[in-house]
Structure formats: C-alpha cells, structure tokens
Motif scaffolding. Structure first.
Motif, PDB file in Angstrom:
ATOM      1  N   SER A  74       0.843  -1.189   0.000  1.00 40.39           N
ATOM      2  CA  SER A  74       0.000   0.000   0.000  1.00 40.39           C
ATOM      3  C   SER A  74       0.881   1.242   0.000  1.00 40.39           C
ATOM      4  O   SER A  74       1.619   1.495   0.952  1.00 40.39           O
ATOM      5  CB  SER A  74      -0.897  -0.002   1.242  1.00 40.39           C
ATOM      6  N   CYS A  75       0.809   2.014  -1.076  1.00 46.84           N
ATOM      7  CA  CYS A  75       1.688   3.169  -1.239  1.00 46.84           C
ATOM      8  C   CYS A  75       0.898   4.285  -1.917  1.00 46.84           C
ATOM      9  O   CYS A  75       0.347   4.092  -3.000  1.00 46.84           O
ATOM     10  CB  CYS A  75       2.905   2.776  -2.083  1.00 46.84           C
ATOM     11  N   GLU A  76       0.838   5.451  -1.284  1.00 49.78           N
ATOM     12  CA  GLU A  76       0.059   6.566  -1.810  1.00 49.78           C
ATOM     13  C   GLU A  76       0.915   7.826  -1.898  1.00 49.78           C
ATOM     14  O   GLU A  76       1.924   7.962  -1.202  1.00 49.78           O
ATOM     15  CB  GLU A  76      -1.152   6.838  -0.914  1.00 49.78           C
ATOM     16  N   ALA A  77       0.475   8.755  -2.734  1.00 50.04           N
ATOM     17  CA  ALA A  77       1.179  10.035  -2.854  1.00 50.04           C
ATOM     18  C   ALA A  77       0.898  10.889  -1.626  1.00 50.04           C
ATOM     19  O   ALA A  77      -0.209  10.899  -1.096  1.00 50.04           O
ATOM     20  CB  ALA A  77       0.722  10.770  -4.109  1.00 50.04           C
ATOM     21  N   LEU A  78       1.917  11.590  -1.165  1.00 54.45           N
ATOM     22  CA  LEU A  78       1.762  12.475  -0.022  1.00 54.45           C
ATOM     23  C   LEU A  78       0.974  13.707  -0.441  1.00 54.45           C
ATOM     24  O   LEU A  78       1.320  14.383  -1.400  1.00 54.45           O
ATOM     25  CB  LEU A  78       3.140  12.887   0.497  1.00 54.45           C
ATOM     26  N   ASP A  79      -0.111  13.993   0.259  1.00 53.11           N
ATOM     27  CA  ASP A  79      -0.952  15.146  -0.048  1.00 53.11           C
ATOM     28  C   ASP A  79      -0.213  16.440   0.315  1.00 53.11           C
ATOM     29  O   ASP A  79       0.132  16.648   1.483  1.00 53.11           O
ATOM     30  CB  ASP A  79      -2.251  15.054   0.758  1.00 53.11           C
ATOM     31  N   PRO A  80       0.050  17.315  -0.664  1.00 54.00           N
ATOM     32  CA  PRO A  80       0.783  18.550  -0.370  1.00 54.00           C
ATOM     33  C   PRO A  80       0.029  19.496   0.562  1.00 54.00           C
ATOM     34  O   PRO A  80       0.618  20.434   1.099  1.00 54.00           O
ATOM     35  CB  PRO A  80       0.987  19.176  -1.754  1.00 54.00           C
ATOM     36  N   LYS A  81      -1.268  19.251   0.768  1.00 51.82           N
ATOM     37  CA  LYS A  81      -2.053  20.122   1.634  1.00 51.82           C
ATOM     38  C   LYS A  81      -1.869  19.773   3.114  1.00 51.82           C
ATOM     39  O   LYS A  81      -2.269  20.538   3.990  1.00 51.82           O
ATOM     40  CB  LYS A  81      -3.542  20.034   1.260  1.00 51.82           C
ATOM     41  N   LEU A  82      -1.271  18.614   3.371  1.00 46.42           N
ATOM     42  CA  LEU A  82      -1.022  18.236   4.757  1.00 46.42           C
ATOM     43  C   LEU A  82       0.177  19.016   5.295  1.00 46.42           C
ATOM     44  O   LEU A  82       0.944  19.611   4.544  1.00 46.42           O
ATOM     45  CB  LEU A  82      -0.731  16.735   4.839  1.00 46.42           C
ATOM     46  N   HIS A  83       0.318  18.990   6.603  1.00 43.20           N
ATOM     47  CA  HIS A  83       1.493  19.631   7.202  1.00 43.20           C
ATOM     48  C   HIS A  83       2.675  18.679   7.040  1.00 43.20           C
ATOM     49  O   HIS A  83       2.615  17.519   7.422  1.00 43.20           O
ATOM     50  CB  HIS A  83       1.257  19.902   8.683  1.00 43.20           C
ATOM     51  N   TYR A  84       3.750  19.141   6.451  1.00 43.96           N
ATOM     52  CA  TYR A  84       4.941  18.327   6.255  1.00 43.96           C
ATOM     53  C   TYR A  84       6.126  19.069   6.856  1.00 43.96           C
ATOM     54  O   TYR A  84       6.098  20.287   7.059  1.00 43.96           O
ATOM     55  CB  TYR A  84       5.168  18.045   4.769  1.00 43.96           C
ATOM     56  N   LEU A  85       7.180  18.351   7.151  1.00 40.40           N
ATOM     57  CA  LEU A  85       8.297  18.927   7.884  1.00 40.40           C
ATOM     58  C   LEU A  85       9.128  19.903   7.065  1.00 40.40           C
ATOM     59  O   LEU A  85       9.741  20.816   7.627  1.00 40.40           O
ATOM     60  CB  LEU A  85       9.185  17.798   8.420  1.00 40.40           C
ATOM     61  N   SER A  86       9.186  19.718   5.754  1.00 42.52           N
ATOM     62  CA  SER A  86       9.944  20.621   4.880  1.00 42.52           C
ATOM     63  C   SER A  86       9.587  20.289   3.445  1.00 42.52           C
ATOM     64  O   SER A  86       9.105  19.180   3.153  1.00 42.52           O
ATOM     65  CB  SER A  86      11.451  20.448   5.092  1.00 42.52           C
ATOM     66  N   PRO A  87       9.800  21.208   2.505  1.00 45.61           N
ATOM     67  CA  PRO A  87       9.532  20.889   1.097  1.00 45.61           C
ATOM     68  C   PRO A  87      10.426  19.754   0.606  1.00 45.61           C
ATOM     69  O   PRO A  87      10.007  18.947  -0.233  1.00 45.61           O
ATOM     70  CB  PRO A  87       9.824  22.206   0.362  1.00 45.61           C
ATOM     71  N   GLN A  88      11.654  19.671   1.120  1.00 50.10           N
ATOM     72  CA  GLN A  88      12.536  18.567   0.715  1.00 50.10           C
ATOM     73  C   GLN A  88      11.954  17.230   1.160  1.00 50.10           C
ATOM     74  O   GLN A  88      12.027  16.236   0.444  1.00 50.10           O
ATOM     75  CB  GLN A  88      13.939  18.748   1.328  1.00 50.10           C
ATOM     76  N   TRP A  89      11.369  17.246   2.349  1.00 52.99           N
ATOM     77  CA  TRP A  89      10.765  16.019   2.858  1.00 52.99           C
ATOM     78  C   TRP A  89       9.564  15.635   1.994  1.00 52.99           C
ATOM     79  O   TRP A  89       9.344  14.465   1.699  1.00 52.99           O
ATOM     80  CB  TRP A  89      10.324  16.215   4.309  1.00 52.99           C
ATOM     81  N   TYR A  90       8.812  16.638   1.590  1.00 57.78           N
ATOM     82  CA  TYR A  90       7.677  16.347   0.707  1.00 57.78           C
ATOM     83  C   TYR A  90       8.151  15.725  -0.601  1.00 57.78           C
ATOM     84  O   TYR A  90       7.602  14.711  -1.055  1.00 57.78           O
ATOM     85  CB  TYR A  90       6.871  17.612   0.402  1.00 57.78           C
ATOM     86  N   TYR A  91       9.162  16.311  -1.219  1.00 58.58           N
ATOM     87  CA  TYR A  91       9.653  15.778  -2.490  1.00 58.58           C
ATOM     88  C   TYR A  91      10.224  14.371  -2.323  1.00 58.58           C
ATOM     89  O   TYR A  91      10.043  13.506  -3.189  1.00 58.58           O
ATOM     90  CB  TYR A  91      10.700  16.720  -3.096  1.00 58.58           C
ATOM     91  N   GLY A  92      10.913  14.130  -1.222  1.00 61.46           N
ATOM     92  CA  GLY A  92      11.439  12.791  -0.983  1.00 61.46           C
ATOM     93  C   GLY A  92      10.324  11.771  -0.854  1.00 61.46           C
ATOM     94  O   GLY A  92      10.358  10.703  -1.475  1.00 61.46           O
ATOM     95  N   ALA A  93       9.304  12.104  -0.034  1.00 62.93           N
ATOM     96  CA  ALA A  93       8.175  11.191   0.161  1.00 62.93           C
ATOM     97  C   ALA A  93       7.378  11.016  -1.127  1.00 62.93           C
ATOM     98  O   ALA A  93       6.905   9.916  -1.440  1.00 62.93           O
ATOM     99  CB  ALA A  93       7.279  11.716   1.283  1.00 62.93           C
ATOM    100  N   PHE A  94       7.208  12.111  -1.885  1.00 66.74           N
ATOM    101  CA  PHE A  94       6.496  12.011  -3.151  1.00 66.74           C
ATOM    102  C   PHE A  94       7.212  11.033  -4.085  1.00 66.74           C
ATOM    103  O   PHE A  94       6.581  10.226  -4.775  1.00 66.74           O
ATOM    104  CB  PHE A  94       6.400  13.381  -3.821  1.00 66.74           C
ATOM    105  N   ASN A  95       8.526  11.088  -4.104  1.00 64.69           N
ATOM    106  CA  ASN A  95       9.291  10.216  -4.987  1.00 64.69           C
ATOM    107  C   ASN A  95       9.243   8.756  -4.571  1.00 64.69           C
ATOM    108  O   ASN A  95       9.311   7.868  -5.423  1.00 64.69           O
ATOM    109  CB  ASN A  95      10.742  10.698  -5.085  1.00 64.69           C
TER     110      ASN A  95
END
Length: 247
Positions: A74-95
């Motif tokens: 089970s693997c889903e895209a991280l919703d950019p509207k959620l609170h994330y620790l940093s934009p780098q973390w978002y891009y890493g999780a998105f990838n």
C-alpha cells in the motif's frame, strides 16, 4: 466568444501546494537533504528492521504510514495540503510513491502483454549474436536483464527509461534462463521479468544511494500521466493496442 485561457500560477519549490516540478529536485537539493537525514536518523530514530523509505515517509507528516518497497504494498502520494516537515521532505516522500507507481506500471504492462501476446516477450528474450555468445560461455544461460533491457529500449528513450536502464546496469540480476528453451522456460519469461522488476523496486526503495541516483534531476518529481499502463503496453506491443484497466 471564447473565454481567455487562465494563466497558471508558477510553481514555487518551497511550497508544494503550488504544484510539483522536476527542477525543484535540484533547486531544493533533495538528494543531499535525504543523505543527511539518513545519516542522522536511520541508526537511532527509525525502528529496528524498518526500511529507510518506510521510516522517512512515516516521519514526513503526522505518522504518514505506508510501505512503497513492494509492487503489491500500500503506497500513496503524499498530499501537499497536509502539514509536512519541509519541502525537501515532501519531495522525498512524493518520490517514494512516484517510483513505486513507475514500477507498478511496468509490472502491470508486462503482465498484460504476456497474456495478450506472449510472443512479444519471447522475442525480447531471444538472444542476438552477442547474447548467444554470452550464453555459450554460461552453459546456455542468459541473464534476465537481456530481455528487460530490450523492452526498456523498445519503450523509447527518455529520462525514466534511461534511469531504469542505469539501475539495471548498476545492480545486475542474478537470475538466468535457458536461451535454448525460451518458450518452455520454467518459470516463464514473463515471471522472470516481473520478479526482476520487483527486485529493482526493492533496491530503489531500500538502498538510499540507488534511490537518489534513480530520482536524480527530478526524473520522477511529476505526476504520472493518466492511462500510463495502456500507453506503455502500446509501446511494447504496438500492433495490439490493448485496452487495460488501470484500477
């Protein structure tokens, strides 16, 4: 009178809510960020026997729990509207998701082709003169990477297929098949190929160096196209134009 086309707001790398773009990977130095995170967190913060990508996604935002290391996980895209620790973390999780989705697309496309026109995979597995020479040197055994590389070339040259070809070369397969018994191979060539894709996905999602190399330059920092499976099937088997489900 036609309404004017609305100008799309520019993507801001430090605010994923504005969109995601390949150039942000280098702009944000995501690879360096993840390597620093890995050194600081994997030994002491991640759970015992937890893959780095599972740990990274869990820590990205409010215990976002998922596992992108397998084709069926089970693997889903991280919703950019959620609170994330940093934009780098978002891009890493998105990838972690985007790369998982890429391998799932290939896996499903090969499964579809193997059922509709198995000759396509048999043709890819039929060694050329050089491969035959290699097989002769190995009691007729040929690496499963031979047909997989042939199919990657057939899919066309672009950043994603280049990344896949590089990953295959960097982490060569151990599995081989009998080049003299392709149509009667046990397991079938299709199984060999799908198992190899599963292995490559596991490498990309559990080996940080492999992941950073694979995702470099933002190759997977964009939303996948709709009907990606059908489009890949058409490239691998253009004669058939098979309609497939992308559920």
């Amino acid at each position: 009178m036609a309404s004017p086309i609305e100008a799309r707001a520019p993507i801001k790398c430090d605010d994923p809510k504005t969109g995601i773009a390949p150039f942000c990977w280098n702009s944000l130095k995501v690879g360096d960020y993840m390597e620093s995170w890995h050194k600081a967190n994997v030994p002491k913060t991640c759970k015992k026997d937890e893959y780095w990508s599972v740990c990274f996604d869990r820590m990205a935002t409010s215990n976002f729990k998922q596992d992108c290391t397998g084709i069926t996980s089970s693997c889903e895209a991280l919703d950019p509207k959620l609170h994330y620790l940093s934009p780098q973390w978002y891009y890493g999780a998105f990838n972690t998701w985007s790369i998982n989705d890429f391998f799932k697309t290939w896996h499903k496309a090969l499964d579809t082709v193997s059922k509709k026109n198995p000759a396509t995979l048999v043709d890819a597995a039929t060694p050329n003169d050089f491969d035959t020479f290699l097989g002769a040197q190995n009691n007729g055994k040929v690496s499963v990477d031979v047909p997989l590389n042939a199919l990657v070339r057939k899919a066309g040259k672009n950043a994603k297929t280049d990344a896949l070809a590089a990953l295959i070369k960097a982490y060569p397969a151990k599995a081989k098949y009998d080049s003299a018994q392709i149509e009667k191979a046990d397991p079938p060539i299709a199984t060999h190929l799908k198992t190899r894709l599963e292995e490559l996905l596991k490498i990309a999602e559990t080996n940080l160096d492999a992941f950073v190399d694979f995702a470099s330059d933002g190759t997977f920092s964009l939303k996948p196209r709709d009907f990606a499976v059908e489009s890949l099937v058409d490239l691998l088997y253009p004669e058939g134009r098979i309609m497939v489900s992308i559920d």
